[in-house]
Scaffold this motif. Structure first.
Motif, PDB file in Angstrom:
ATOM      1  N   TRP A  64       0.840  -1.206   0.000  1.00  0.00           N
ATOM      2  CA  TRP A  64       0.000   0.000   0.000  1.00  0.00           C
ATOM      3  C   TRP A  64       0.874   1.255   0.000  1.00  0.00           C
ATOM      4  CZ3 TRP A  64      -4.742   0.118  -1.508  1.00  0.00           C
ATOM      5  CH2 TRP A  64      -5.546  -1.001  -1.348  1.00  0.00           C
ATOM      6  N   PHE A  65       1.941   1.231   0.778  1.00  0.00           N
ATOM      7  CA  PHE A  65       2.865   2.359   0.834  1.00  0.00           C
ATOM      8  C   PHE A  65       3.513   2.577  -0.533  1.00  0.00           C
ATOM      9  CE2 PHE A  65       7.241   3.867   2.268  1.00  0.00           C
ATOM     10  CZ  PHE A  65       6.859   5.181   2.419  1.00  0.00           C
ATOM     11  N   HIS A  66       3.913   1.493  -1.186  1.00  0.00           N
ATOM     12  CA  HIS A  66       4.517   1.582  -2.516  1.00  0.00           C
ATOM     13  C   HIS A  66       3.520   2.157  -3.525  1.00  0.00           C
ATOM     14  CE1 HIS A  66       7.512   0.634  -5.507  1.00  0.00           C
ATOM     15  NE2 HIS A  66       6.597   0.028  -6.226  1.00  0.00           N
ATOM     16  N   ALA A  67       2.268   1.718  -3.456  1.00  0.00           N
ATOM     17  CA  ALA A  67       1.235   2.247  -4.361  1.00  0.00           C
ATOM     18  C   ALA A  67       1.059   3.750  -4.132  1.00  0.00           C
ATOM     19  CB  ALA A  67      -0.085   1.507  -4.154  1.00  0.00           C
ATOM     20  N   PHE A  68       1.018   4.172  -2.860  1.00  0.00           N
ATOM     21  CA  PHE A  68       0.890   5.591  -2.534  1.00  0.00           C
ATOM     22  C   PHE A  68       2.047   6.386  -3.132  1.00  0.00           C
ATOM     23  CE2 PHE A  68       2.672   8.785   0.346  1.00  0.00           C
ATOM     24  CZ  PHE A  68       1.700   9.770   0.228  1.00  0.00           C
ATOM     25  N   SER A  69       3.275   5.888  -2.953  1.00  0.00           N
ATOM     26  CA  SER A  69       4.433   6.621  -3.466  1.00  0.00           C
ATOM     27  C   SER A  69       4.398   6.686  -4.987  1.00  0.00           C
ATOM     28  CB  SER A  69       5.742   6.001  -2.977  1.00  0.00           C
ATOM     29  OG  SER A  69       5.983   4.744  -3.571  1.00  0.00           O
ATOM     30  N   TRP A  70       3.963   5.623  -5.615  1.00  0.00           N
ATOM     31  CA  TRP A  70       3.877   5.578  -7.071  1.00  0.00           C
ATOM     32  C   TRP A  70       2.842   6.579  -7.579  1.00  0.00           C
ATOM     33  CZ3 TRP A  70       6.735   4.535 -10.893  1.00  0.00           C
ATOM     34  CH2 TRP A  70       6.222   4.238 -12.156  1.00  0.00           C
ATOM     35  N   PHE A  71       1.657   6.618  -6.959  1.00  0.00           N
ATOM     36  CA  PHE A  71       0.611   7.566  -7.378  1.00  0.00           C
ATOM     37  C   PHE A  71       1.062   9.011  -7.187  1.00  0.00           C
ATOM     38  CE2 PHE A  71      -2.500   3.994  -6.734  1.00  0.00           C
ATOM     39  CZ  PHE A  71      -2.823   3.882  -8.085  1.00  0.00           C
ATOM     40  N   ALA A  72       1.740   9.320  -6.088  1.00  0.00           N
ATOM     41  CA  ALA A  72       2.232  10.682  -5.861  1.00  0.00           C
ATOM     42  C   ALA A  72       3.275  11.055  -6.917  1.00  0.00           C
ATOM     43  CB  ALA A  72       2.825  10.807  -4.459  1.00  0.00           C
ATOM     44  N   THR A  73       4.186  10.135  -7.223  1.00  0.00           N
ATOM     45  CA  THR A  73       5.221  10.397  -8.221  1.00  0.00           C
ATOM     46  C   THR A  73       4.608  10.615  -9.596  1.00  0.00           C
ATOM     47  OG1 THR A  73       6.765   9.015  -6.971  1.00  0.00           O
ATOM     48  CG2 THR A  73       7.347   9.503  -9.255  1.00  0.00           C
ATOM     49  N   VAL A  74       3.718   9.741  -9.994  1.00  0.00           N
ATOM     50  CA  VAL A  74       3.079   9.859 -11.305  1.00  0.00           C
ATOM     51  C   VAL A  74       2.232  11.136 -11.377  1.00  0.00           C
ATOM     52  CG1 VAL A  74       1.368   8.806 -12.854  1.00  0.00           C
ATOM     53  CG2 VAL A  74       3.169   7.404 -11.834  1.00  0.00           C
ATOM     54  N   GLY A  75       1.504  11.447 -10.302  1.00  0.00           N
ATOM     55  CA  GLY A  75       0.720  12.681 -10.275  1.00  0.00           C
ATOM     56  C   GLY A  75       1.599  13.907 -10.458  1.00  0.00           C
ATOM     57  N   GLY A  76       2.733  13.941  -9.757  1.00  0.00           N
ATOM     58  CA  GLY A  76       3.671  15.044  -9.909  1.00  0.00           C
ATOM     59  C   GLY A  76       4.228  15.135 -11.319  1.00  0.00           C
ATOM     60  N   LEU A  77       4.479  13.985 -11.944  1.00  0.00           N
ATOM     61  CA  LEU A  77       5.007  13.992 -13.312  1.00  0.00           C
ATOM     62  C   LEU A  77       3.948  14.409 -14.332  1.00  0.00           C
ATOM     63  CD1 LEU A  77       7.327  10.861 -13.246  1.00  0.00           C
ATOM     64  CD2 LEU A  77       7.985  13.284 -13.316  1.00  0.00           C
ATOM     65  N   PHE A  78       2.682  14.080 -14.091  1.00  0.00           N
ATOM     66  CA  PHE A  78       1.616  14.569 -14.972  1.00  0.00           C
ATOM     67  C   PHE A  78       1.537  16.094 -14.905  1.00  0.00           C
ATOM     68  CE2 PHE A  78      -0.266  10.304 -15.407  1.00  0.00           C
ATOM     69  CZ  PHE A  78      -0.621  10.348 -16.744  1.00  0.00           C
ATOM     70  N   LEU A  79       1.614  16.654 -13.702  1.00  0.00           N
ATOM     71  CA  LEU A  79       1.613  18.117 -13.568  1.00  0.00           C
ATOM     72  C   LEU A  79       2.847  18.722 -14.240  1.00  0.00           C
ATOM     73  CD1 LEU A  79       0.403  18.576  -9.888  1.00  0.00           C
ATOM     74  CD2 LEU A  79      -0.831  19.212 -11.963  1.00  0.00           C
ATOM     75  N   PHE A  80       3.991  18.064 -14.073  1.00  0.00           N
ATOM     76  CA  PHE A  80       5.231  18.508 -14.713  1.00  0.00           C
ATOM     77  C   PHE A  80       5.059  18.553 -16.230  1.00  0.00           C
ATOM     78  CE2 PHE A  80       9.139  17.166 -16.864  1.00  0.00           C
ATOM     79  CZ  PHE A  80      10.044  18.124 -16.443  1.00  0.00           C
ATOM     80  N   ALA A  81       4.528  17.472 -16.817  1.00  0.00           N
ATOM     81  CA  ALA A  81       4.334  17.417 -18.270  1.00  0.00           C
ATOM     82  C   ALA A  81       3.372  18.505 -18.735  1.00  0.00           C
ATOM     83  CB  ALA A  81       3.820  16.038 -18.676  1.00  0.00           C
ATOM     84  N   ASP A  82       2.315  18.746 -17.961  1.00  0.00           N
ATOM     85  CA  ASP A  82       1.354  19.788 -18.322  1.00  0.00           C
ATOM     86  C   ASP A  82       2.023  21.168 -18.292  1.00  0.00           C
ATOM     87  OD1 ASP A  82      -1.390  20.712 -18.890  1.00  0.00           O
ATOM     88  OD2 ASP A  82      -1.196  21.642 -16.904  1.00  0.00           O
ATOM     89  N   LEU A  83       2.863  21.405 -17.311  1.00  0.00           N
ATOM     90  CA  LEU A  83       3.583  22.682 -17.238  1.00  0.00           C
ATOM     91  C   LEU A  83       4.512  22.861 -18.432  1.00  0.00           C
ATOM     92  CD1 LEU A  83       4.391  22.644 -13.442  1.00  0.00           C
ATOM     93  CD2 LEU A  83       3.041  24.398 -14.619  1.00  0.00           C
ATOM     94  N   ARG A  84       5.196  21.802 -18.818  1.00  0.00           N
ATOM     95  CA  ARG A  84       6.081  21.875 -19.992  1.00  0.00           C
ATOM     96  C   ARG A  84       5.264  22.175 -21.259  1.00  0.00           C
ATOM     97  NH1 ARG A  84      11.604  21.908 -19.568  1.00  0.00           N
ATOM     98  NH2 ARG A  84      11.536  21.044 -21.631  1.00  0.00           N
ATOM     99  N   ARG A  85       4.117  21.520 -21.371  1.00  0.00           N
ATOM    100  CA  ARG A  85       3.257  21.725 -22.551  1.00  0.00           C
ATOM    101  C   ARG A  85       2.762  23.161 -22.627  1.00  0.00           C
ATOM    102  NH1 ARG A  85      -2.041  21.743 -23.392  1.00  0.00           N
ATOM    103  NH2 ARG A  85      -2.547  21.098 -21.282  1.00  0.00           N
ATOM    104  N   ARG A  86       2.452  23.749 -21.490  1.00  0.00           N
ATOM    105  CA  ARG A  86       1.909  25.108 -21.440  1.00  0.00           C
ATOM    106  C   ARG A  86       2.996  26.183 -21.404  1.00  0.00           C
ATOM    107  NH1 ARG A  86      -3.588  25.239 -19.187  1.00  0.00           N
ATOM    108  NH2 ARG A  86      -4.223  23.108 -18.760  1.00  0.00           N
TER     109      ARG A  86
END
Length: 164
Positions: A64-86
């Motif tokens: 569960w802890f690993h899943a949480f860390s993975w979701f936080a990392t991926v969420g941060g990278l989605f925001l990162f990609a959106d910022l780069r796109r914009r």
């Protein structure tokens, strides 16, 4: 780059200031949690996320802890990609967010989970205080450095009549 595109980039960065910060915080939180789980839980076998039960319960809690860390990392990278796109990415602010997210998570882990809730210790040894001090000093250093970077990139408010 001409002066006009530099002005537009600065305006884009300021418009996406909070998003840069949150992208960094999520990524930093996920990154340090992933590092903690990989190194201290899996490779060194120092502890599980939840050590107050059976080994099987500890392994499930690590999942569960690993899943949480993975979701936080991926969420941060989605925001990162959106910022780069914009064209709104601000490296210094993002790195400040990473350090803040990582440091706050590590400090929370070292104080709340280790000492208040006692769901696990860093390592089960006689002199755990040394591990606690180092753990929390690293967290404090990350929070301090991240805070400095975020402070340096804060949005400056225009003062009426000041000619700014």
């Amino acid at each position: 780059m001409d002066k006009m595109s530099n002005t537009k980039n600065f305006a884009d960065r300021n418009m996406y200031s909070k998003r840069n910060l949150w992208a960094g915080i999520l990524f930093g939180l996920g990154l340090v949690a992933f590092f903690d789980e990989t190194v201290f839980h899996q490779l060194l076998h120092w502890h599980h996320f939840y050590d107050r039960s059976t080994t099987a319960a500890g392994l499930v809690s690590d999942g569960w802890f690993h899943a949480f860390s993975w979701f936080a990392t991926v969420g941060g990278l989605f925001l990162f990609a959106d910022l780069r796109r914009r064209n709104g990415f601000w490296m210094k602010r993002w790195i400040g967010g990473i350090l803040l997210g990582a440091g706050v998570f590590q400090f929370y882990d070292g104080t709340v989970q280790h000492k208040i809730m006692r769901i696990h210790q860093i390592r089960y040894v006689d002199n755990v205080i040394l591990y606690d001090v180092v753990w929390n000093l690293i967290a404090a250093a990350m929070i301090t450095l991240g805070g400095i970077l975020v402070f340096e990139t804060r949005r400056k408010k225009k003062v009426k009549g000041a000619g700014l």
